[in-house]
Design a protein around this motif. Structure first.
Motif, short mmCIF file in Angstrom:
data_model
loop_
_atom_site.label_atom_id
_atom_site.label_comp_id
_atom_site.label_asym_id
_atom_site.label_seq_id
_atom_site.Cartn_x
_atom_site.Cartn_y
_atom_site.Cartn_z
N HIS A 174 0.85 -1.22 -0.11
CA HIS A 174 0.07 -0.07 0.09
C HIS A 174 0.79 1.17 0.00
O HIS A 174 2.05 1.01 0.11
CB HIS A 174 -0.97 -0.20 1.30
N PRO A 175 0.47 2.41 -0.32
CA PRO A 175 1.19 3.50 -0.12
C PRO A 175 2.02 3.57 1.12
O PRO A 175 1.42 3.43 2.34
CB PRO A 175 0.35 4.58 -0.20
N SER A 200 -4.33 -0.08 5.02
CA SER A 200 -3.72 0.32 6.16
C SER A 200 -3.65 1.78 6.05
O SER A 200 -3.57 2.42 7.25
CB SER A 200 -2.29 -0.33 6.26
N PRO A 201 -3.15 2.59 5.19
CA PRO A 201 -2.81 4.04 5.42
C PRO A 201 -4.22 4.84 5.55
O PRO A 201 -4.01 6.08 5.77
CB PRO A 201 -2.26 4.41 4.18
N MET A 202 -5.34 4.43 5.86
CA MET A 202 -6.45 5.13 6.00
C MET A 202 -6.47 6.15 6.81
O MET A 202 -6.97 7.34 6.73
CB MET A 202 -7.79 4.31 6.40
N LYS A 203 -6.03 5.97 7.95
CA LYS A 203 -5.94 6.92 9.34
C LYS A 203 -5.10 8.33 8.73
O LYS A 203 -5.29 9.24 9.34
CB LYS A 203 -5.48 6.29 10.60
N HIS A 204 -4.19 8.11 7.97
CA HIS A 204 -3.04 9.03 7.68
C HIS A 204 -3.72 9.89 6.28
O HIS A 204 -3.79 11.12 6.45
CB HIS A 204 -1.85 8.32 7.43
N LEU A 269 4.30 8.64 -0.63
CA LEU A 269 4.05 8.86 0.55
C LEU A 269 5.03 7.96 1.53
O LEU A 269 5.28 6.58 1.27
CB LEU A 269 2.69 8.53 0.96
N THR A 270 5.35 8.30 2.55
CA THR A 270 5.88 7.62 3.78
C THR A 270 5.14 7.76 5.14
O THR A 270 4.62 8.96 5.40
CB THR A 270 7.39 7.70 4.06
N PHE A 271 4.92 6.78 5.98
CA PHE A 271 4.39 6.54 7.37
C PHE A 271 5.35 6.17 8.26
O PHE A 271 5.68 4.78 8.20
CB PHE A 271 2.99 6.09 7.06
#
Length: 283
Positions: A174-175, A200-204, A269-271
């Motif tokens: 994912h991103p 997974s990145p939804m919250k971000h 994007l990075t998290f």
């Protein structure tokens, strides 16, 4: 990809639907049964479970009650970490088939490459486990065989002795988690890449102004944008919900296409708080 009925061809010619309904963390029996039935009603024909999920029996009941012929469904399960090894794999695949109430599985995967019960030799462990899957494939009990969470060293090890090469590699994508080297090597060997946890990145992304603009411009939710991103990369995303409306919405990703600049933005994007690939290879 234009519809939920579109497929990719695996290396043996078997067709795999481009979007899968995942059942990870669905442990309530009723939710598992009804979730599968809702997914099939919404048009999904690809159902993904695993021994580790402890829901094969309920997923199988949902398949039996869904009203669609077995041969029209693509069903996947995966080997539990405690069941590695030649003899154990042979035994446990039979148990999975019994729990699911099926005569065969369309796809069966080694769930993790490095596990705690392999005596410290993951290379030999994976090769012996794979040999069992090859034989089950020859017998027709498994229509396709593959791997999950295998990175470059694990793929390379399997390929050195495999008589039948893996047809699928299911990894986290994912991103923010692109796993470029693993994707590249998988595709070099004609291995279809599946994406788990694609949302997974939804919250971000709920806080990201650019993604909010995308959502408005396309008239799509962020979840739909993430699933479309996965499709446009040629991955097979596996998405899970136990809510019928959300299951349906997750399938409505074939009537738009992300522009190149939007794909590039999501790729960039990075998290910091998300697991890295090396954090989910060993279990």
């Amino acid at each position: 990809m234009n519809s939920l009925t579109d497929t990719y061809s695996l290396s043996n010619g078997l067709e795999i639907p481009v979007l899968g309904y995942g059942t990870w963390q669905v442990t309530d029996p009723n939710e598992a049964v009804e979730g599968v039935k809702a997914a099939v009603k919404a048009g999904y024909r690809h159902i993904d479970t695993a021994q580790m999920y402890k829901n094969e029996e309920f997923v199988g009941k949902g398949i039996k009650e869904c009203g669609v012929p077995r041969e029209d469904l693509f069903v996947t399960s995966k080997l539990n970490n405690t069941n590695h090894g030649y003899e154990a794999t042979k035994r446990e695949v039979a148990i999975s088939l019994e729990k699911l109430g099926l005569d065969y599985l369309d796809l069966f995967l080694i769930h993790w490459p490095v596990v705690k019960n392999n005596g410290g030799d993951w290379k030999k462990d994976n090769r012996e486990t794979w040999r069992a899957l090859e034989e089950l494939y020859d017998e027709g009990k498994l229509k396709a065989i593959g791997i999950s969470n295998f990175a470059v060293p694990h793929i390379t090890n399997i390929m050195e002795t495999a008589r039948i090469k893996p047809m699928v590699n299911q990894i986290r994508l994912h991103p923010g988690v692109l796993q470029k080297d693993t994707v590249e090597l998988s595709r070099k060997h004609d291995i279809v890449v599946e994406a788990w946890s694609p949302l997974s990145p939804m919250k971000h992304l709920n806080e990201d102004e650019e993604v909010q603009k995308m959502s408005e411009a396309y008239g799509k939710s962020i979840a739909q944008i993430l699933l479309r991103w996965s499709l446009q990369h040629g991955f097979v995303p596996l998405t899970k919900s136990v809510h019928e409306e959300r299951i349906q919405k997750n399938a409505e990703i074939f009537d738009f296409e992300l522009k190149k600049e939007h794909m590039n933005y999501l790729d960039s994007l990075t998290f910091e708080d998300l697991d890295k690939p090396e954090d989910f290879v060993e279990r």
